[in-house]
Enzyme design. Structure first.
Site, PDB file in Angstrom:
ATOM      1  N   CYS A  16       0.677  -1.252   0.203  1.00  0.00           N
ATOM      2  CA  CYS A  16       0.406   0.120  -0.070  1.00  0.00           C
ATOM      3  C   CYS A  16       0.958   1.302   0.276  1.00  0.00           C
ATOM      4  O   CYS A  16       2.079   1.469   0.151  1.00  0.00           O
ATOM      5  CB  CYS A  16      -0.851   0.198   1.353  1.00  0.00           C
ATOM      6  SG  CYS A  16       0.269   0.535   2.890  1.00  0.00           S
ATOM      7  N   CYS A  19       3.476   1.440   2.904  1.00  0.00           N
ATOM      8  CA  CYS A  19       4.675   0.409   3.091  1.00  0.00           C
ATOM      9  C   CYS A  19       6.150   1.815   1.712  1.00  0.00           C
ATOM     10  O   CYS A  19       6.852   1.733   2.193  1.00  0.00           O
ATOM     11  CB  CYS A  19       4.013  -0.276   1.763  1.00  0.00           C
ATOM     12  SG  CYS A  19       3.765  -1.510   2.733  1.00  0.00           S
ATOM     13  N   ASP A 420       9.978  27.973 -32.249  1.00  0.00           N
ATOM     14  CA  ASP A 420      11.601  27.946 -32.871  1.00  0.00           C
ATOM     15  C   ASP A 420      11.021  27.976 -34.039  1.00  0.00           C
ATOM     16  O   ASP A 420       9.943  26.547 -34.637  1.00  0.00           O
ATOM     17  CB  ASP A 420      12.825  26.914 -32.996  1.00  0.00           C
ATOM     18  CG  ASP A 420      13.437  27.219 -33.398  1.00  0.00           C
ATOM     19  OD1 ASP A 420      14.127  27.940 -33.745  1.00  0.00           O
ATOM     20  OD2 ASP A 420      13.906  26.571 -33.866  1.00  0.00           O
ATOM     21  N   ASP A 623      14.884  22.434 -31.601  1.00  0.00           N
ATOM     22  CA  ASP A 623      15.651  21.299 -31.368  1.00  0.00           C
ATOM     23  C   ASP A 623      17.286  21.846 -31.955  1.00  0.00           C
ATOM     24  O   ASP A 623      17.408  20.498 -32.022  1.00  0.00           O
ATOM     25  CB  ASP A 623      14.999  21.141 -33.227  1.00  0.00           C
ATOM     26  CG  ASP A 623      15.322  21.680 -34.204  1.00  0.00           C
ATOM     27  OD1 ASP A 623      15.758  22.699 -33.791  1.00  0.00           O
ATOM     28  OD2 ASP A 623      15.939  20.717 -35.233  1.00  0.00           O
ATOM     29  N   ASP A 627      18.444  26.133 -28.632  1.00  0.00           N
ATOM     30  CA  ASP A 627      17.339  26.452 -28.294  1.00  0.00           C
ATOM     31  C   ASP A 627      16.540  25.804 -26.566  1.00  0.00           C
ATOM     32  O   ASP A 627      16.776  26.037 -26.119  1.00  0.00           O
ATOM     33  CB  ASP A 627      15.879  25.245 -29.463  1.00  0.00           C
ATOM     34  CG  ASP A 627      16.197  25.950 -30.553  1.00  0.00           C
ATOM     35  OD1 ASP A 627      15.624  27.619 -30.647  1.00  0.00           O
ATOM     36  OD2 ASP A 627      15.759  24.908 -31.467  1.00  0.00           O
TER      37      ASP A 627
END
Length: 735
Positions: A16, A19, A420, A623, A627
């Protein structure tokens, strides 16, 4: 300062949320541990340490907390262990049901007018193995928890069923001869059977939430056909080295990441990138291990192996996301830490309250037992991790890699997306966008393109490739050029059928002493759009301008649809680029983006994002290396597939292919996953908020409480699994 080291430890014995919290606290107390997070759904602990620590110290800390840890197992060994435990749970459940059914059968048959009760001794015989053999796991876990000073679900189950069983034995042994006492053997046995049912269903469901990882693991071939001195040799993947050449036959999986050396085919990369259409492969193209080769035999030069392969990195990202803890989970952790002690107090108060109200010890004890049984906090512990596992798993199947749970939770709040331009909304490679012939030359574009293409034959320059690609697309035959030569800083020149021709920039035009003439207006308009211009001229036998070519980036397929989808969700779009204002304006107008920032230096991109964050929750999409600062500064960074490793490292979400439509899809799966988390937490809390008072006031009996408790966990996990049906929204062609 040394870089932090991480360990992933499989944890056994957790039942649970309490735990998981107990294991976390035990690990955090170990000197040198900086971060420790435990995922109940996949039963793993992710530990980050600031200095070198012997893993045995971590394992010992978990053991002292009452649980069992081990070093990272081979995935196949771990899956085999999980299957074995799952099979054991199934057999325990079957035996529990077989023994408990005769005990509960009289209650089931009574409404149909069938009355009968098993003798007390037979009830005792049936209930005892359920209580102490099949239920031994609860006693063992409860004893460890008590020794460690922790409260867990197993303690509630052990106390509740023991009380019912003990009361039944007492009633039986003290009953007057010849009388049938009121026994509760069926309640204790059925509760244990229901708990085992809940555990079995949880186990089945949790295996489904991890199906994405198993599907990715299954893509890893174990052997490859290596080319050695012209001979094909079957070898283990582990024996390959970088640079080795591998033969991949039609229909086989690529065993390694590599580059095509020989042959032509297509590759099905659907399970890796989410791309539904096979990608053409020819010499020079890269291939990804795990993808399926199409119709042709390929010879591959190995470029990456093992942990450095694309597939291995994807698996690590998905595992990390599924093991991570969403910020909302911290609320659950605080609740679960005090939950079991509070339930024990409520059960004691229930017992005392009923006794003070004049009820018999029997009734008071049964109501207290019912409180203990219904209050299982399993659902609380499973609410968040199962949703995260299901959400990140289905996202990965569609080419969306979510690196951490915080990015997943934050993405659903995004109100502004900053794009971008190059490589994100546009292809990043130049194409011929316009071409026009001088009126003196005529109006035949193909004739103009043939001359330009002939001059560019054999050139690797990006602009030359754009001309050659267009000529090839139109099926044009290009003549041989003699005296071909490069004109540094200006263009290329050559002789074709007695004519001296050249193709180049405005400097070439000026040095030739020619003027744009009738093409001047076109040149001005295209330059204003940010296009790159190339002039086709003839210097002998005549001196004249033959035509003008304009080159520029083209929009990616799906870019306009991505922006439109964001608009429908009232998410604003912004363009942030270092390119010139003309090209930025053209792209923005084509996509319907009103807010444009052009000619922005890489160092200033992050500042622009920070400014926008003052009024919006910002996702940055890029990418390139330039950036990375903006991706890190944004609330959510999204790196486009095919981009640099730096960008992917800075982003919380990585798109495995450069389809802009995956951007709104990533935000959508985040929204849906977070909605599932909220729904799960609501139901987990509601079960207890409603069930505990009903149990305390005697409305429920232990059997119904056990059924409700099992149902709570199963409903939470089942609700999370509905995410597996998610597919990205689109308005045009399928993603």
């Amino acid at each position: 300062m040394p870089s932090p080291e991480t360990f992933d430890l499989p944890i056994a014995g957790m039942t649970c949320a309490s735990c998981a919290g107990r294991v976390e606290r035990a690990l955090r107390k170990v000197p040198g541990v900086e971060v420790a997070t435990v995922n109940l759904a996949n039963e793993r602990a992710h530990v980050q340490v600031s200095s070198r620590i012997d893993p045995a110290v971590l394992i010992e800390a978990v053991d002292k907390a009452g649980y069992t840890a081990s070093l990272e197992q081979d995935s196949k060994v771990q899956q085999a262990d999980q299957r074995k435990r799952h099979d054991t749970e199934r057999w325990h459940l079957i035996v529990a049901v077989v023994l408990a059914l005769p005990l509960v059968a009289p209650m089931i048959l009574q409404p149909f007018g069938l009355h009968g009760m098993l003798p007390a001794w037979l009830q005792f015989v049936l209930a005892t193995p359920v209580q102490f053999v099949l239920g031994a796991r609860f006693y063992a876990a409860a004893w460890k928890a008590v020794r460690a000073g922790a409260g867990i679900m197993d303690l509630l189950v052990a106390l509740g069923t023991s009380a019912g069983y003990g009361l039944s034995v007492y009633q039986w042994l003290t009953a007057a001869p010849g009388t049938m006492p009121h026994l509760y053997f069926e309640a204790s046995a059925v509760v244990i059977a229901l708990v085992l049912l809940g555990k079995y269903l949880e186990s089945s469901a949790k295996r489904q939430t991890a199906s994405a990882i198993r599907a990715l693991e299954a893509l890893r071939p174990e052997r490859a056909i290596m080319l050695v001195d012209g001979q094909e040799v079957d070898v283990a993947i582990s024996s390959l080295s970088i640079g080795d050449r591998v033969v991949v036959k039609p229909g086989e999986r690529f065993p390694v990441d590599g580059e095509v050396v020989e042959g032509q085919s297509h590759a099905d990369e659907a399970l890796i990138s989410g791309e539904s259409l096979p990608a053409p492969k020819q010499p020079g193209d890269k291939v990804t291990g795990g993808a399926i080769n199409g119709e042709g035999r390929l010879l591959i030069s190995t470029r990456a192996l093992g942990a450095e392969s694309v597939l291995a990195r994807i698996i690590r990202l998905v595992e990390a996301a599924q093991s991570a803890k969403a910020p909302i989970q911290h609320l659950v952790d605080r609740v679960s830490q005090v939950f079991v002690p509070v339930v024990l107090l409520v059960a004691m108060a229930t017992l005392a309250g009923w006794l003070l109200a004049g009820a018999s010890l029997e009734n008071a004890l049964i109501n207290a037992v019912t409180v203990l049984v219904i209050a299982c906090p399993c659902a609380l512990g499973l609410a968040t991790p199962t949703a995260i596992m299901a959400g990140t798993g289905v996202a990965a199947r569609h080419g969306i890699l979510i690196k951490d749970a915080e990015a997943l939770q934050r993405a659903h709040e995004v109100t502004a997306v900053v794009f971008d331009k190059t490589g994100t909304l546009t292809s990043g490679t130049p194409n011929v966008t316009h071409m026009v012939a001088d009126p003196a030359f005529g109006t035949d574009e193909n004739a103009l393109l043939q001359l330009a293409g002939a001059l560019q034959r054999g050139s690797e320059h990006p602009l030359a490739k754009a001309v050659l690609d267009m000529a090839a697309a139109r099926g044009l035959v290009l003549a041989e050029v003699s005296n071909s030569r490069a004109l540094p800083g200006r263009g290329v020149a050559g002789t074709l059928q007695g004519r001296d021709l050249a193709l180049g920039n405005h400097r070439l035009l000026e040095e030739s002493g020619l003027i744009p003439g009738a093409l001047a207006d076109d040149a001005v308009a295209w330059e204003a759009e940010g296009r790159t211009l190339s002039w086709l001229i003839e210097s002998a036998p005549q001196r004249q301008v033959l035509g003008l070519f304009a080159f520029g980036d083209t929009l990616k397929a799906g870019a306009a649809e991505a922006v439109a989808l964001l608009n429908t969700r009232r998410i604003s779009s912004h363009l942030l680029t270092g390119d010139n204002r003309g090209s930025a304006r053209v792209v923005a107008e084509a996509l319907g983006i009103a807010d444009v920032h052009a000619e922005v230096l890489p160092a200033d991109k992050a500042a622009k994002v920070e400014t926008l964050k003052k009024t919006s929750v910002v996702a940055m999409v890029g990418d390139g290396i330039n950036d990375a600062p903006a991706l890190a500064a944004a609330d959510v960074g999204i790196a486009m597939g095919g981009g640099t490793d730096v960008a992917m490292h800075a982003a919380g979400i990585t798109l495995m292919r450069g389809d802009p439509r995956l951007i709104p899809a990533a935000l959508d799966i985040s929204r849906r996953t977070y909605a599932k988390i909220r729904q799960n937490l609501f139901w987990a809390f509601v079960y207890n908020l409603i069930g505990i008072p009903l149990a305390a006031f005697g409305v429920l009996d232990p059997v119904l409480a056990g059924a409700a408790m099992a149902l709570s966990s199963v409903s939470v996990v089942s609700n999370a699994l509905l995410l597996k049906t998610w597919t990205p929204e689109h308005t045009g062609d399928a993603l």
